[in-house]
Design an enzyme around this catalytic site. Structure first.
Site, PDB file in Angstrom:
ATOM      1  N   ASP A  42       0.809  -1.318  -0.228  1.00 19.44           N
ATOM      2  CA  ASP A  42       0.137   0.036  -0.152  1.00 19.44           C
ATOM      3  C   ASP A  42       0.926   1.187   0.127  1.00 19.44           C
ATOM      4  OD1 ASP A  42      -2.337   1.470   0.013  1.00 19.44           O
ATOM      5  OD2 ASP A  42      -2.906   0.910   2.228  1.00 19.44           O
ATOM      6  N   GLY A  43       0.325   2.335  -0.425  1.00 20.28           N
ATOM      7  CA  GLY A  43       0.947   3.744  -0.567  1.00 20.28           C
ATOM      8  C   GLY A  43       1.477   4.090  -1.615  1.00 20.28           C
ATOM      9  N   ASN A  44       0.993   3.422  -3.005  1.00 22.69           N
ATOM     10  CA  ASN A  44       1.671   3.893  -4.462  1.00 22.69           C
ATOM     11  C   ASN A  44       1.061   5.410  -4.676  1.00 22.69           C
ATOM     12  OD1 ASN A  44       2.865   1.327  -4.296  1.00 22.69           O
ATOM     13  ND2 ASN A  44       1.288   0.734  -6.013  1.00 22.69           N
ATOM     14  N   ARG A 101      -1.138   9.282  -9.769  1.00 16.16           N
ATOM     15  CA  ARG A 101      -1.106   8.341  -8.900  1.00 16.16           C
ATOM     16  C   ARG A 101      -0.222   7.044  -9.580  1.00 16.16           C
ATOM     17  NH1 ARG A 101      -4.136   7.357  -4.677  1.00 16.16           N
ATOM     18  NH2 ARG A 101      -4.528   5.205  -5.319  1.00 16.16           N
ATOM     19  N   ASN A 120     -10.969  -2.616  -5.318  1.00 17.97           N
ATOM     20  CA  ASN A 120     -10.232  -1.663  -6.178  1.00 17.97           C
ATOM     21  C   ASN A 120     -10.844  -1.511  -7.516  1.00 17.97           C
ATOM     22  OD1 ASN A 120      -6.936  -3.005  -4.831  1.00 17.97           O
ATOM     23  ND2 ASN A 120      -8.152  -0.910  -4.230  1.00 17.97           N
ATOM     24  N   TRP A 121     -11.983  -2.122  -7.926  1.00 18.19           N
ATOM     25  CA  TRP A 121     -12.677  -1.845  -9.080  1.00 18.19           C
ATOM     26  C   TRP A 121     -13.330  -0.473  -8.886  1.00 18.19           C
ATOM     27  CZ3 TRP A 121     -11.533  -4.784 -13.413  1.00 18.19           C
ATOM     28  CH2 TRP A 121     -10.988  -6.055 -12.982  1.00 18.19           C
ATOM     29  N   ARG A 175     -12.172   2.294  -8.147  1.00 16.94           N
ATOM     30  CA  ARG A 175     -11.367   3.398  -8.551  1.00 16.94           C
ATOM     31  C   ARG A 175     -11.713   3.972  -9.908  1.00 16.94           C
ATOM     32  NH1 ARG A 175      -5.612   2.266  -5.550  1.00 16.94           N
ATOM     33  NH2 ARG A 175      -6.255   1.660  -3.508  1.00 16.94           N
ATOM     34  N   SER A 183      -7.832  -4.730   5.336  1.00 12.82           N
ATOM     35  CA  SER A 183      -8.279  -4.400   4.028  1.00 12.82           C
ATOM     36  C   SER A 183      -8.919  -5.846   3.010  1.00 12.82           C
ATOM     37  CB  SER A 183      -7.573  -3.717   3.208  1.00 12.82           C
ATOM     38  OG  SER A 183      -7.272  -2.607   3.937  1.00 12.82           O
TER      39      SER A 183
HETATM   40  C1  IPE Z   1      -5.167  -2.761  -0.046  1.00 17.65           C
HETATM   41  O1  IPE Z   1      -5.061  -1.542  -0.429  1.00 17.65           O
HETATM   42  C2  IPE Z   1      -5.233  -3.636  -1.428  1.00 17.65           C
HETATM   43  C3  IPE Z   1      -4.093  -3.703  -2.241  1.00 17.65           C
HETATM   44  C4  IPE Z   1      -2.907  -3.515  -1.603  1.00 17.65           C
HETATM   45  C5  IPE Z   1      -4.158  -4.151  -3.457  1.00 17.65           C
HETATM   46  P1  IPE Z   1      -6.196  -0.458  -0.478  1.00 17.65           P
HETATM   47  O2  IPE Z   1      -5.461   1.003  -0.652  1.00 17.65           O
HETATM   48  O3  IPE Z   1      -7.222  -0.896  -1.265  1.00 17.65           O
HETATM   49  O4  IPE Z   1      -6.706  -0.649   1.002  1.00 17.65           O
HETATM   50  P2  IPE Z   1      -7.584   0.628   1.908  1.00 17.65           P
HETATM   51  O5  IPE Z   1      -8.541   1.330   1.005  1.00 17.65           O
HETATM   52  O6  IPE Z   1      -6.712   1.519   2.345  1.00 17.65           O
HETATM   53  O7  IPE Z   1      -8.183  -0.224   2.988  1.00 17.65           O
HETATM   54  C1  IPE Z   2      -1.659   0.194  -3.425  1.00 16.04           C
HETATM   55  O1  IPE Z   2      -1.454   1.433  -3.517  1.00 16.04           O
HETATM   56  C2  IPE Z   2      -1.739  -0.402  -4.825  1.00 16.04           C
HETATM   57  C3  IPE Z   2      -3.059  -0.755  -5.038  1.00 16.04           C
HETATM   58  C4  IPE Z   2      -4.161  -0.871  -4.094  1.00 16.04           C
HETATM   59  C5  IPE Z   2      -3.624  -1.375  -6.329  1.00 16.04           C
HETATM   60  P1  IPE Z   2      -2.486   2.501  -3.390  1.00 16.04           P
HETATM   61  O2  IPE Z   2      -3.068   2.835  -4.770  1.00 16.04           O
HETATM   62  O3  IPE Z   2      -3.723   1.978  -2.545  1.00 16.04           O
HETATM   63  O4  IPE Z   2      -1.812   3.826  -2.801  1.00 16.04           O
HETATM   64  P2  IPE Z   2      -2.490   4.730  -1.691  1.00 16.04           P
HETATM   65  O5  IPE Z   2      -3.142   4.093  -0.695  1.00 16.04           O
HETATM   66  O6  IPE Z   2      -3.372   5.661  -2.437  1.00 16.04           O
HETATM   67  O7  IPE Z   2      -1.298   5.840  -1.386  1.00 16.04           O
HETATM   68 MG    MG Z   3      -4.103   2.401  -0.471  1.00  9.97          MG
END
Ligand code: IPE
Ligand code: IPE
Ligand code: MG
Length: 257
Positions: free
Chosen positions: A34-36, A47, A82-83, A85, A210
Site C-alpha cells: 500500500d501507498g503507491n 498516482r 479496487n474496481w 477506483r 483490508s
Molecule cells: C489494499 O490497499 C489492497 C491492495 C494493496 C491491493 P487499499 O489501498 O485498497 O486499501 P484501503 O482502501 O486503504 O483499505
Molecule cells: C496500493 O497503493 C496499490 C493498489 C491498491 C493497487 P494505493 O494505490 O492504494 O496507494 P494509496 O493508498 O492511495 O497511497
Molecule cells: Mg491504498
C-alpha cells in the site's frame, strides 16, 4: 540446490541481512503493498506512477525473499474493492499487470519461481487471463519460491466461494456435511496447498487488513511500517524480518519455560 541464508553469496550481496537468524525466518511472507498513490503525490506525479514504481519494489522483495530461502511470498496486487477506483486507474493497472508479466516471465522461469494468481480471474481482461494461464503453466514445476499474486482477490469472496463449493459437493452427495472440518475448508481456498503466512507486512502505516487473507492470517505476526510501498527496500524488509524474529509465537498456548 539450497538457497538458504547462510550461503556466502547471500551474505556478501546483502550484508545487512546477515543479522538475521537463518533458522528462524518466516516460511511464508504476505504483503499488503500500500501507498503507491501517496508516494506519487509526494512527488507531484500522477498516482499511476506510484504503481509503476511499486512493481520495482515487488521485484526487489521477491528476489530478496528468494535469496533468503523463504518458501512463499504472497502479494496483494488488486482487491475486489479496487474496481471502485477511477476507470483510468483500473485500466492502467490491468495494462501494467499485462506488460510486467509478459516482460518478466522469462526471468521468473530462469529463477525457478513458481507463480500463481489468486482471486477471481474471470473479470480480468482476456489478454491478461491468457498471460496468467501461460505463466502459471510454464512455472508450475519450478522448484523455487512460490510467488502468489492476489489479483481481484477478496478474503470474503474467497470464503463465500469455498462455502459454495463445499455446499455443491454436499448437494451432489459427494460430501457429508459432518465431514466439513478446517482442513476441508482450507482445501477450497485459493491458497490451497500453501501453508498459512507466518508474517504479514503492511506498508504505508494503515492499521487494517483490508479484506486480505481473512482465514489464512489467523496466527500471522503483523508488521506495519510507515514506508510507502515503492520505497520498500532491503532495509525495510530486514526491519520486518527482525521484528518477526523478536516475536514469541504461542498459537494460543503458553511460553515454553
Ligand atoms: C489494499 O490497499 C489492497 C491492495 C494493496 C491491493 P487499499 O489501498 O485498497 O486499501 P484501503 O482502501 O486503504 O483499505
Ligand atoms: C496500493 O497503493 C496499490 C493498489 C491498491 C493497487 P494505493 O494505490 O492504494 O496507494 P494509496 O493508498 O492511495 O497511497
Ligand atoms: Mg491504498
Amino acid at each position: 540446490m539450497s538457497r538458504a541464508l547462510a550461503t556466502d553469496t547471500v551474505t556478501a550481496a546483502h550484508a545487512g541481512l546477515s543479522k538475521l537468524d537463518g533458522a528462524r525466518l518466516p516460511r511464508h511472507v504476505a504483503v499488503i503493498m500500500d501507498g503507491n498513490g501517496r508516494w506519487a503525490k509526494q512527488r507531484n506525479l500522477p498516482r499511476v506512477m506510484g504503481h509503476r514504481e511499486g512493481v520495482e519494489a515487488l521485484k526487489r522483495t521477491l528476489r530478496l525473499c528468494s535469496d533468503l530461502g523463504i518458501g512463499a511470498l504472497t502479494a496483494y496486487a488488486f482487491s475486489t474493492e479496487n474496481w471502485s477506483r477511477p476507470g483510468e486507474e483500473v485500466s492502467f493497472l490491468m495494462t501494467l499487470f499485462e506488460r510486467v508479466l509478459a516482460r518478466e516471465l522469462h526471468a521468473l522461469e530462469q529463477e525457478q519461481v513458481r507463480i500463481r494468481f489468486l482471486g477471481d480471474l474471470e473479470p480480468l481482461p482476456p489478454g491478461l487471463q491468457r498471460l496468467i494461464a501461460d505463466a502459471t503453466e510454464r512455472t508450475a514445476a519450478n522448484s523455487g519460491i512460490h510467488f502468489n499474486v492476489c489479483t481481484n482477490y477478496g478474503g470474503r469472496a474467497e470464503l463465500v466461494r469455498a462455502a459454495r463449493r463445499l455446499a455443491q459437493r454436499c448437494a451432489a452427495g459427494e460430501l457429508d456435511p459432518a465431514a466439513i472440518d478446517e482442513q476441508a475448508f482450507t482445501a477450497e481456498l485459493h491458497t490451497a496447498g500453501e501453508r498459512d503466512p507466518d508474517l504479514l507486512i503492511r506498508t504505508s502505516g494503515e492499521l487494517r487488513i483490508s479484506n486480505f487473507l481473512l482465514w489464512q492470517l489467523a496466527y500471522a505476526e503483523i508488521h506495519i511500517t510507515d514506508v510507502l510501498w515503492p520505497d520498500f527496500d532491503e532495509a525495510a524488509l530486514l526491519g520486518a524480518l527482525l521484528d518477526y524474529q523478536g516475536r514469541q509465537r504461542r498459537f494460543g498456548g503458553v511460553d515454553p519455560c
